[in-house]
Write a protein that holds these residues in place. Structure first.
Motif, mmCIF file in Angstrom:
data_model
loop_
_atom_site.group_PDB
_atom_site.id
_atom_site.type_symbol
_atom_site.label_atom_id
_atom_site.label_comp_id
_atom_site.label_asym_id
_atom_site.label_seq_id
_atom_site.Cartn_x
_atom_site.Cartn_y
_atom_site.Cartn_z
ATOM 1 N N VAL A 296 -9.856 23.979 0.171
ATOM 2 C CA VAL A 296 -8.715 23.355 -0.502
ATOM 3 C C VAL A 296 -8.886 21.850 -0.335
ATOM 4 O O VAL A 296 -9.017 21.356 0.787
ATOM 5 N N LYS A 297 -8.923 21.124 -1.442
ATOM 6 C CA LYS A 297 -9.110 19.676 -1.322
ATOM 7 C C LYS A 297 -8.271 18.928 -2.350
ATOM 8 O O LYS A 297 -8.010 19.435 -3.451
ATOM 9 N N PRO A 298 -7.826 17.731 -1.973
ATOM 10 C CA PRO A 298 -7.035 16.923 -2.909
ATOM 11 C C PRO A 298 -7.891 16.416 -4.055
ATOM 12 O O PRO A 298 -9.092 16.183 -3.891
ATOM 13 N N ILE A 299 -7.292 16.268 -5.210
ATOM 14 C CA ILE A 299 -7.965 15.665 -6.360
ATOM 15 C C ILE A 299 -7.573 14.197 -6.389
ATOM 16 O O ILE A 299 -6.406 13.858 -6.610
ATOM 17 N N ILE A 300 -8.558 13.333 -6.130
ATOM 18 C CA ILE A 300 -8.280 11.898 -6.066
ATOM 19 C C ILE A 300 -8.279 11.331 -7.479
ATOM 20 O O ILE A 300 -9.285 11.363 -8.176
ATOM 21 N N GLU A 301 -7.149 10.819 -7.894
ATOM 22 C CA GLU A 301 -7.026 10.180 -9.194
ATOM 23 C C GLU A 301 -6.789 8.688 -8.994
ATOM 24 O O GLU A 301 -6.391 8.239 -7.925
ATOM 25 N N ARG A 302 -7.028 7.933 -10.057
ATOM 26 C CA ARG A 302 -6.898 6.485 -9.941
ATOM 27 C C ARG A 302 -5.504 6.075 -9.476
ATOM 28 O O ARG A 302 -5.346 5.182 -8.659
ATOM 29 N N ARG A 303 -4.482 6.741 -9.975
ATOM 30 C CA ARG A 303 -3.124 6.320 -9.622
ATOM 31 C C ARG A 303 -2.852 6.508 -8.136
ATOM 32 O O ARG A 303 -2.052 5.797 -7.542
ATOM 33 N N SER A 304 -3.551 7.469 -7.514
ATOM 34 C CA SER A 304 -3.403 7.667 -6.073
ATOM 35 C C SER A 304 -3.919 6.452 -5.315
ATOM 36 O O SER A 304 -3.330 6.011 -4.333
ATOM 37 N N ILE A 305 -5.046 5.910 -5.784
ATOM 38 C CA ILE A 305 -5.662 4.761 -5.131
ATOM 39 C C ILE A 305 -4.839 3.503 -5.365
ATOM 40 O O ILE A 305 -4.535 2.753 -4.446
ATOM 41 N N VAL A 306 -4.471 3.276 -6.622
ATOM 42 C CA VAL A 306 -3.782 2.045 -6.987
ATOM 43 C C VAL A 306 -2.470 1.897 -6.230
ATOM 44 O O VAL A 306 -2.096 0.821 -5.793
ATOM 45 N N LYS A 307 -1.766 2.995 -6.037
ATOM 46 C CA LYS A 307 -0.468 2.930 -5.370
ATOM 47 C C LYS A 307 -0.589 2.666 -3.875
ATOM 48 O O LYS A 307 0.373 2.261 -3.240
ATOM 49 N N SER A 308 -1.762 2.917 -3.320
ATOM 50 C CA SER A 308 -1.884 2.786 -1.870
ATOM 51 C C SER A 308 -2.928 1.762 -1.448
ATOM 52 O O SER A 308 -3.265 1.668 -0.284
ATOM 53 N N ALA A 309 -3.462 1.016 -2.412
ATOM 54 C CA ALA A 309 -4.521 0.057 -2.096
ATOM 55 C C ALA A 309 -4.082 -1.355 -2.435
ATOM 56 O O ALA A 309 -3.194 -1.560 -3.251
ATOM 57 N N ALA A 310 -4.732 -2.313 -1.796
ATOM 58 C CA ALA A 310 -4.417 -3.711 -2.068
ATOM 59 C C ALA A 310 -5.688 -4.539 -2.036
ATOM 60 O O ALA A 310 -6.550 -4.326 -1.200
ATOM 61 N N VAL A 311 -5.801 -5.466 -2.965
ATOM 62 C CA VAL A 311 -6.905 -6.418 -2.931
ATOM 63 C C VAL A 311 -6.575 -7.445 -1.858
ATOM 64 O O VAL A 311 -5.444 -7.927 -1.788
ATOM 65 N N THR A 312 -7.535 -7.754 -1.029
ATOM 66 C CA THR A 312 -7.236 -8.620 0.108
ATOM 67 C C THR A 312 -8.365 -9.601 0.372
ATOM 68 O O THR A 312 -9.448 -9.485 -0.181
ATOM 69 N N ASP A 313 -8.106 -10.578 1.216
ATOM 70 C CA ASP A 313 -9.168 -11.497 1.618
ATOM 71 C C ASP A 313 -9.668 -11.108 3.007
ATOM 72 O O ASP A 313 -9.114 -10.233 3.668
ATOM 73 N N LEU A 314 -10.706 -11.770 3.463
ATOM 74 C CA LEU A 314 -11.365 -11.382 4.712
ATOM 75 C C LEU A 314 -10.506 -11.622 5.946
ATOM 76 O O LEU A 314 -10.778 -11.069 7.009
ATOM 77 N N ASN A 315 -9.483 -12.441 5.819
ATOM 78 C CA ASN A 315 -8.651 -12.758 6.983
ATOM 79 C C ASN A 315 -7.429 -11.855 7.119
ATOM 80 O O ASN A 315 -6.595 -12.065 7.995
ATOM 81 N N THR A 316 -7.325 -10.861 6.262
ATOM 82 C CA THR A 316 -6.205 -9.927 6.357
ATOM 83 C C THR A 316 -6.291 -9.135 7.662
ATOM 84 O O THR A 316 -7.340 -8.599 8.013
ATOM 85 N N ILE A 317 -5.182 -9.059 8.372
ATOM 86 C CA ILE A 317 -5.132 -8.317 9.638
ATOM 87 C C ILE A 317 -4.983 -6.830 9.348
ATOM 88 O O ILE A 317 -4.147 -6.416 8.542
#
Length: 512
Positions: free
Chosen positions: A177-198
């Protein structure tokens, strides 16, 4: 704290940054490229709403219902779905199929409920949470499942694999049993960041995209390698379905392998408008004859999903490009030995000779044959040029027809050379030269060594030339100044150009 970077787990001190994680793991990342930081697994899975249940009879796909009232059911499923891996089908009837049992913390009811076809139910057999089953409803029916009080225990619906459900027997079992990873799953939980992000405990960091190139599309793969010359590539277009890279638009390639464009597929447009563009797909699309299959993303789809137009992405291919052009014969020997590829020296075979072409030309063919012929020339015979940014269309045309777009060293065939004329002209391509408008035209004097292209104001559009001495009247192709676009200058080897005869091949490389 525990962090995952490109799938690798690492313990880092509290307060560590993305930069610290990259340094600690030596993760591939080129400065200026986008980075994806995903929160912990629990936060990430909040946004996953589809799961594939693989059985020995086929697969079933379920979709979680969007209803706050059933939050306890959804939490129980997300926490425990992996426990069903390897379990046998518990029972089947004309109305239902059951899998389990597993242990949960849900509370049962003793009520009878009406269930509809395709509903997925959490059942507490014997009214015990230690005997929790998942019930797949095959038809409308009534039953007492000891279901929790939330929505009759219904937490999902079947959206695929109904035929599989009808085939299941008690002799079958759950493979995974495995989750189906869709783009909306990633977009809602991801952030573009810089190298100094803690970073915080449980974060997942993605710094690059890994692509596996296809052996059956050598020309298209080499095109992709050229696009990735600097290790990172700019996103020129993005939509829900794909992101596009247009830096090599206009470079035509032949038709190669055609495949279905599944999520993670990398393709090259081989014809029509936008020929030469490269795409990475975020969603499944059917195959089309106008797209060659380049390869598949093996790691880093999270970056593909969150990238926006104008972002740069670090991309690595495995296997990588085999390119000996611009090396000496000796350097190529050592380089090829590392890749377990046999070198066959051709042309000038001296250790210090500069390689100007290789055969086979394409990496995937070299890897297949495990050998490559390297053609060398004297270093002094190589012409070095510096391009002028004030003539973008004309310099692109020059790079395109000389081969500098996809190789460190290009070549041109001498069209006209006459002793004492102090000008040498090279063959152009009228078809490719369409649209070369006047740009960076000289006004007073064309200096020795300057390279020019005849623009579309004259019949011989696309002709390329080099002046061997200053001239106040005509450009490097013998045309008036207003018909001449200056694209750069020769920085090394100008004296050698005068020695070339009509029909000779001249090798050029760009000054870096």
């Amino acid at each position: 704290m525990l962090i995952k970077i490109n799938g690798q787990e690492i313990e880092l001190p509290e307060g560590s940054t993305v930069k610290d994680a990259i340094k600690a793991t030596k993760a591939p990342h080129i400065k200026g490229s986008v980075i994806s930081v995903i929160k912990g697994k629990e936060e990430f899975e909040k946004h996953i709403n589809k799961y594939k249940i693989k059985t020995t009879a086929g697969s079933i796909i379920i979709e979680i219902l969007e209803d706050e009232k059933i939050t306890p059911l959804i939490k129980a499923w997300r926490k425990n779905y992996k426990k069903f891996n390897g379990q046998r089908i518990r029972w089947t009837t004309p109305d239902e199929v059951a899998i389990g049992p597993i242990k949960t913390e849900l509370e049962p009811t003793h009520k009878e409920f009406q269930y509809n076809k395709n509903e997925v139910i959490l059942s507490l057999s014997g009214f015990s949470p230690e005997s929790t089953h998942v019930i797949f409803s095959k038809d409308q029916h009534k039953a007492i499942y000891g279901a929790p009080p939330h929505n009759r225990g219904v937490f999902a619906k079947i959206i695929g694999g109904m035929r599989t459900l009808l085939l299941l027997t008690e002799d079958d079992h759950i493979k995974e049993v495995k989750p189906i990873i869709e783009r909306r799953s990633i977009v809602k939980s991801a952030a573009v960041t810089d190298l100094n992000t803690i970073l915080k405990d449980g974060n997942q960091v993605f710094t690059y995209v890994k692509v596996k190139p296809d052996k059956k599309s050598p020309e298209s793969v080499e095109h992709f390698f050229s696009l990735l010359e600097d290790g990172k590539v700019k996103v020129d277009y993005e939509s829900n379905s794909f992101i596009g890279f247009y830096a090599l638009e206009g470079i035509k390639k032949g038709v190669e392998r055609i495949e279905q464009r599944k999520r993670g597929t990398v393709t090259l447009r081989n014809r029509g408008r936008g020929v030469g563009r490269v795409y990475i797909y975020r969603e499944d699309r059917v195959s089309t004859p106008s797209h060659n299959y380049i390869g598949t993303v093996q790691k880093g789809m999270e970056l593909v999903d969150i990238a926006r137009k104008g972002d740069h992405i670090t991309i690595k291919c495995e296997p990588g490009r085999i390119m000996t052009v611009n090396m000496t014969q000796k350097q190529a020997e050592e380089y090829l030995q590392e890749h377990h590829i046999k070198q066959i020296r051709d042309g000038l075979k001296d250790d210090k000779a500069i390689i100007v072409k290789q055969e086979p030309k394409y990496t995937m063919d070299i890897l297949k044959e495990k050998k490559v012929k390297t053609f060398g020339i004297e270093k002094d015979k190589l012409i070095e040029i510096e391009m002028d940014e004030k003539a973008p269309r004309s310099t692109w045309y020059f790079k395109k027809i000389s081969g500098l777009v996809d190789s460190p060293i290009g070549s041109m065939k001498v069209h006209f050379a006459f002793p004492g004329m102090k000008v040498v002209m090279f063959e152009g391509d009228k078809t490719e030269a369409k649209g070369i408008v006047p740009e960076n035209t000289p006004t007073k004097c064309v200096k020795a060594g300057e390279i020019g292209v005849t623009n579309m104001s004259r019949h011989h559009v696309g002709l390329i030339g080099v002046r061997l001495e200053d001239n106040d009247e005509f450009g490097p192709t013998g045309e008036p100044f207003n018909a001449t676009n200056i694209i750069g200058k020769v920085t090394k080897g100008l004296k050698n150009i005068e020695k070339f005869k009509e029909g000779d091949t001249v090798y050029v490389r760009e000054k870096k």
